[in-house]
Design an enzyme around this catalytic site. Structure first.
Site, short mmCIF file in Angstrom:
data_model
loop_
_atom_site.label_atom_id
_atom_site.label_comp_id
_atom_site.label_asym_id
_atom_site.label_seq_id
_atom_site.Cartn_x
_atom_site.Cartn_y
_atom_site.Cartn_z
N GLU A 185 0.86 -1.13 0.03
CA GLU A 185 -0.04 -0.03 -0.02
C GLU A 185 0.90 1.18 -0.21
O GLU A 185 2.01 1.37 0.57
CB GLU A 185 -0.88 0.03 1.07
N CYS A 213 3.12 8.54 1.22
CA CYS A 213 3.42 7.53 2.44
C CYS A 213 3.53 6.37 1.94
O CYS A 213 2.59 5.74 1.05
CB CYS A 213 2.19 7.45 3.27
N CYS A 218 4.74 -6.94 7.84
CA CYS A 218 5.65 -6.42 9.02
C CYS A 218 6.03 -7.51 10.03
O CYS A 218 4.77 -8.34 10.23
CB CYS A 218 5.04 -4.96 9.44
N CYS A 221 2.72 -4.99 16.48
CA CYS A 221 1.99 -3.87 17.17
C CYS A 221 0.56 -4.46 17.32
O CYS A 221 0.01 -4.68 16.17
CB CYS A 221 2.12 -2.81 16.60
N CYS A 266 -2.23 -2.73 14.86
CA CYS A 266 -1.84 -2.33 13.42
C CYS A 266 -2.12 -3.62 12.58
O CYS A 266 -1.84 -4.70 12.87
CB CYS A 266 -0.16 -2.01 13.49
N GLU A 307 8.67 -2.09 8.74
CA GLU A 307 9.57 -1.35 9.77
C GLU A 307 10.74 -0.66 8.86
O GLU A 307 11.55 -1.61 8.79
CB GLU A 307 9.85 -2.12 10.90
N SER A 341 9.84 6.65 10.13
CA SER A 341 8.84 6.43 11.34
C SER A 341 9.48 4.97 11.92
O SER A 341 9.35 3.85 11.10
CB SER A 341 7.65 6.52 11.14
N ASN A 376 -7.05 4.56 14.56
CA ASN A 376 -7.83 4.00 13.60
C ASN A 376 -8.42 2.71 13.73
O ASN A 376 -7.70 1.87 13.94
CB ASN A 376 -7.34 4.00 12.11
N CYS A 434 -2.95 1.99 8.18
CA CYS A 434 -1.59 1.20 7.88
C CYS A 434 -2.24 -0.29 7.71
O CYS A 434 -2.79 -1.05 8.51
CB CYS A 434 -0.69 1.12 8.92
N1 SAH Z 1 7.12 0.55 11.41
C1 SAH Z 1 6.83 1.99 11.37
C2 SAH Z 1 6.23 2.72 10.37
C3 SAH Z 1 5.00 2.10 9.75
S1 SAH Z 1 3.22 2.45 10.86
C4 SAH Z 1 6.59 2.56 12.84
O1 SAH Z 1 6.10 1.58 13.74
O2 SAH Z 1 6.66 3.58 13.10
C5 SAH Z 1 2.94 4.10 10.80
C6 SAH Z 1 2.48 4.71 12.06
O3 SAH Z 1 1.02 4.03 12.05
C7 SAH Z 1 3.29 4.31 13.29
O4 SAH Z 1 3.16 5.10 14.26
C8 SAH Z 1 2.02 3.34 13.76
O5 SAH Z 1 2.13 2.80 15.34
C9 SAH Z 1 0.60 3.78 13.27
N2 SAH Z 1 -0.44 2.71 13.29
C10 SAH Z 1 -0.41 1.53 12.92
N3 SAH Z 1 -1.86 1.20 12.96
C11 SAH Z 1 -2.31 2.28 13.45
C12 SAH Z 1 -3.86 2.49 13.68
N4 SAH Z 1 -4.61 1.54 13.44
N5 SAH Z 1 -4.36 3.65 14.29
C13 SAH Z 1 -3.35 4.61 14.17
N6 SAH Z 1 -2.23 4.75 14.12
C14 SAH Z 1 -1.73 3.32 13.62
#
Ligand code: SAH
Length: 342
Positions: A90, A103, A110, A114, A117, A158, A189, A288, A331
């Site tokens: 994406e 973006c 990944c 998390c 995510c 990541e 990020s 989100n 994401c």
């Molecule tokens: N792996 C990297 C970059 C990708 S995620 C990182 O962790 O920063 C980009 C951003 O979106 C990160 O801050 C992540 O924590 C956030 N993110 C992921 N899922 C999300 C969600 N459901 N709502 C809001 N932010 C989210």
């Protein structure tokens, strides 16, 4: 076979010399590649023989738009791209008053895990090459008929888990004859890979570093982000301090507010204590909703109160505008929904 998009200017030059071409062709060919041509016959000022030779010796790693969603509210476009090897990734085009931002994804899937995510649900399929990161920019520019001026590495994946390819990508897009986007227009990020943050600091690249913090302490962070089991909050903040010291750049902390999990005022106070005195900016993100996840967005009033606590403590804080909230802009969500539907 070589992917021309994945070559730096110098590498392309060496390659052309190796296949018996003159050095001066490099500029011409590099320009075509990064203008986004998808076929060699589009390089109209090269002889047909040279176009054929380039084709015999390498390829342009195109990707196809599998599907896209356009926000009716703000013009944000979310793309699902189909890579040559079958992977889906994406990327998102965002239009701001100061220019267009993209973006991009750095991995297909990944492995960071998390818990809020969508990108990580199926694990990591592969690291993207520099050429595949560039391909996202070129495809979006071509599809939307726009020029992108800012890049954020905040799509799936990541970036610090694929640092070598990310650095190659930076080198290629920085080049004046190519896409020509400078380091100051790039944000990377990370969920907080401490050794790589220290490495980046030593490179002094002048990119903006964003850290996905999402918690005021180890306990809450561990509940959301497995990486917190590997590197403690203290180690992470120390690495940020080192980054600031080395680069003189302000760090952005991303903090996704989740109802009752990390959004209480005591959390805001604790976060303020942690970040006090650090050259930083906090970006509060209303989380989100992801179908597979149980987390809920914080109340609007709570978000505002949380922000006020940070501001009162002298910490620069903004609430991220929710671009594309009417589409699956979070994401990994589009990829996910596509996978489960098809
Ligand atoms: N792996 C990297 C970059 C990708 S995620 C990182 O962790 O920063 C980009 C951003 O979106 C990160 O801050 C992540 O924590 C956030 N993110 C992921 N899922 C999300 C969600 N459901 N709502 C809001 N932010 C989210």
């Amino acid at each position: 076979m070589i992917d021309y998009r994945d070559l730096t200017y110098d590498e392309l030059q060496d390659y052309l010399v190796k296949i018996g071409e003159k050095k001066f062709r490099t500029k011409q060919i590099f320009k075509w590649i990064h203008r986004g041509v998808e076929e060699f016959h589009e390089m109209t000022d090269l002889s047909i023989a040279l176009r054929e030779k380039l084709k015999d010796n390498g390829y342009i790693c195109n990707m196809e738009v599998e599907t896209k969603q356009e926000s009716a509210n703000d013009g944000t476009v979310k793309y699902l791209m189909h890579l040559k090897d079958g992977n889906l990734i994406e990327c998102v085009l965002m239009r701001y008053s100061y220019g267009n931002s993209i973006c991009i994804s750095t991995q297909a899937g990944c492995s960071m895990g998390c818990s809020f995510c969508a990108s990580t649900i199926g694990g990591k399929n592969k690291d993207l090459t520099g050429g595949e990161m560039i391909g996202q920019i070129l495809k979006v520019q071509r599809d939307a008929g726009v020029k992108v001026s800012n890049i954020v590495l905040m799509g799936s994946g990541e970036p610090l888990d694929n640092l070598e390819n990310v650095l190659r990508f930076f080198k290629i897009i920085n080049y004046p004859e190519g896409i020509n986007i400078g380091m100051r227009h790039i944000t990377l990020s990370t969920c907080g890979l401490v050794p790589e943050i220290l490495n980046l600091a030593d490179m002094n690249l002048q990119i903006t570093l964003a850290i996905s913090l999402h918690a005021p302490n180890d306990e809450i962070r561990k509940g959301l982000m497995p990486i917190a089991n590997k590197y403690s909050y203290e180690e992470l903040i120390n690495a940020c301090n080192y980054y600031i010291e080395k680069t003189n750049k302000r760090i952005t902390f991303e903090y996704a507010l989740i109802d009752e999990i990390n959004d209480r005022l005591e959390h805001a106070k604790e976060l303020s204590m942690r970040l006090k005195g650090l050259l930083c900016h906090v970006n509060l993100i209303p989380i989100n909703k992801v179908k597979e996840r149980k987390y809920e967005k914080s109340q609007k009033t709570r978000i505002e109160e949380f922000k006020q606590v940070l501001l009162l403590n002298g910490i620069e804080t903004t609430v991220r505008r929710e671009l594309g909230s009417d589409i699956d802009a979070a994401c990994g969500q589009l990829r996910r929904s596509y996978r489960t539907e098809s």
